[in-house]
Design an enzyme around this catalytic site. Structure first.
Site, PDB file in Angstrom:
ATOM      1  N   GLY A 224       0.810  -1.208   0.000  1.00  0.00           N
ATOM      2  CA  GLY A 224       0.000   0.000   0.000  1.00  0.00           C
ATOM      3  C   GLY A 224       0.844   1.258   0.000  1.00  0.00           C
ATOM      4  N   ASP A 225       0.456   2.245   0.821  1.00  0.00           N
ATOM      5  CA  ASP A 225       1.246   3.471   0.949  1.00  0.00           C
ATOM      6  C   ASP A 225       2.052   3.455   2.248  1.00  0.00           C
ATOM      7  OD1 ASP A 225      -0.905   3.709   2.649  1.00  0.00           O
ATOM      8  OD2 ASP A 225      -1.275   5.826   2.226  1.00  0.00           O
ATOM      9  N   GLU A 226       2.381   2.246   2.686  1.00  0.00           N
ATOM     10  CA  GLU A 226       3.164   2.068   3.919  1.00  0.00           C
ATOM     11  C   GLU A 226       4.620   1.764   3.555  1.00  0.00           C
ATOM     12  OE1 GLU A 226       3.545  -1.087   7.659  1.00  0.00           O
ATOM     13  OE2 GLU A 226       1.934  -1.305   6.174  1.00  0.00           O
TER      14      GLU A 226
END
Length: 313
Positions: A224-226
């Site tokens: 994801g955006d992690e």
């Protein structure tokens, strides 16, 4: 009668010579390199296949050791392994080792051998074969890289992150884990589309990768955006190079504008930091603490924004 015996002996000798010639031809035509070394590891025999594998004639090999043709670090590694094998006088198989050809190029060999023992059981040397597995190992390395790296950003993925962190903990280190979550990414993704979102993630991944390489860190994208950054043993997000703390450097790297086809966008990141507590800490516990710290940081930012809104109203 004596002439008949002589003829029989001549026939037997000729048969042996033919058999030896046949065996020698088989050895020389074999795609594998066949060799023998003495108890000191010096080659006493090398078939001509060493020309194809090492770019060296048999006479250039005989009298030298396998380690003479390896890079120094590889010679040390393989030397330790072979010393343990020879000490137990046992056979070995599929020992991978990197070698330098005469032209300087690298070749990966797969070596197998059996001990040669004297009547008293003393080690006389080894006889074995080498096989060129350079292309196979290159393909395996590509597969290993794909399996352990994120296909969008090229950063280490969740599996590689856990392996790296587990290795540090096993070595007795107490690394720090900074968990990052991009703020402002969802509006970019929703407004400009997934292709633009992927461009943002790719650019952030590039920046984190460059920063990690410059400062001896380890950056990964679990999904994801992690993103996750592993901080060296004893370091903190408040410490860092002279030009700023790690927290500041991370913030600056992420906040810099990103140019897309649809225009320029900016994102920021919330950070959560956790440090290994001691020798009994686990990968799961450390990552969970970093995620918890990230959640608390995001909640604190929301509360601060709420208070600011109330005070402004």
């Amino acid at each position: 009668m004596s002439s008949m015996l002589g003829a029989t002996e001549d026939d037997s000798a000729e048969a042996i010579r033919r058999e030896l010639t046949h065996l020698r031809e088989m050895l020389e035509q074999n795609s594998d390199w066949i060799w023998e070394v003495d108890a000191q590891g010096r080659y006493t025999y090398a078939s001509r296949q060493c020309v194809a594998l090492l770019g060296r004639e048999p006479e250039e090999v005989v009298g030298r050791t396998p380690f003479d043709f390896m890079p120094p670090d590889e010679a040390e590694r393989v030397g330790r392994i072979f010393a343990a094998i020879a000490a137990e006088r046992r056979p070995f198989a599929q020992l991978l080792n990197r070698n330098l050809r005469k032209d300087g190029s690298l070749v990966v060999l797969e070596t197998s051998g059996v001990p040669l023992l004297g009547p008293d059981g003393a080690l006389r040397g080894y006889r074995g074969i080498d096989r060129d597995v350079t292309e196979r190992e290159a393909a395996n390395e590509r597969l290993r890289h794909i399996a352990r790296h994120d296909d969008l950003t090229g950063l280490p993925n969740r599996m590689y992150l856990r392996e790296h962190l587990a290795g540090r903990l096993a070595a007795g280190q107490r690394p720090g884990v900074i968990s990052l979550d991009l703020d402002g990414f969802k509006p970019v993704n929703d407004r400009l589309g997934h292709a633009a979102g992927d461009r943002v993630l790719t650019e952030i991944g590039r920046r984190l990768g460059e920063m990690a390489a410059a400062h001896g860190l380890f950056a990964a994208r679990p999904g994801g955006d992690e993103f996750v950054v592993i901080v060296p043993d004893g370091a903190t997000a408040s410490s860092g190079p002279p030009r700023g703390t790690l927290r500041e450097i991370l913030g600056q790297a992420i906040a810099a504008p990103i140019v897309l086809d649809a225009g320029t966008v900016r994102v920021s990141a919330s950070l959560g930091l956790a440090h290994a507590d001691g020798p009994n800490d686990t990968v799961e516990a450390l990552l969970a603490r970093a995620d918890r710290a990230l959640y608390e940081a995001k909640e604190a930012a929301k509360e601060a924004a709420r208070r600011a809104g109330l005070s402004g109203g």
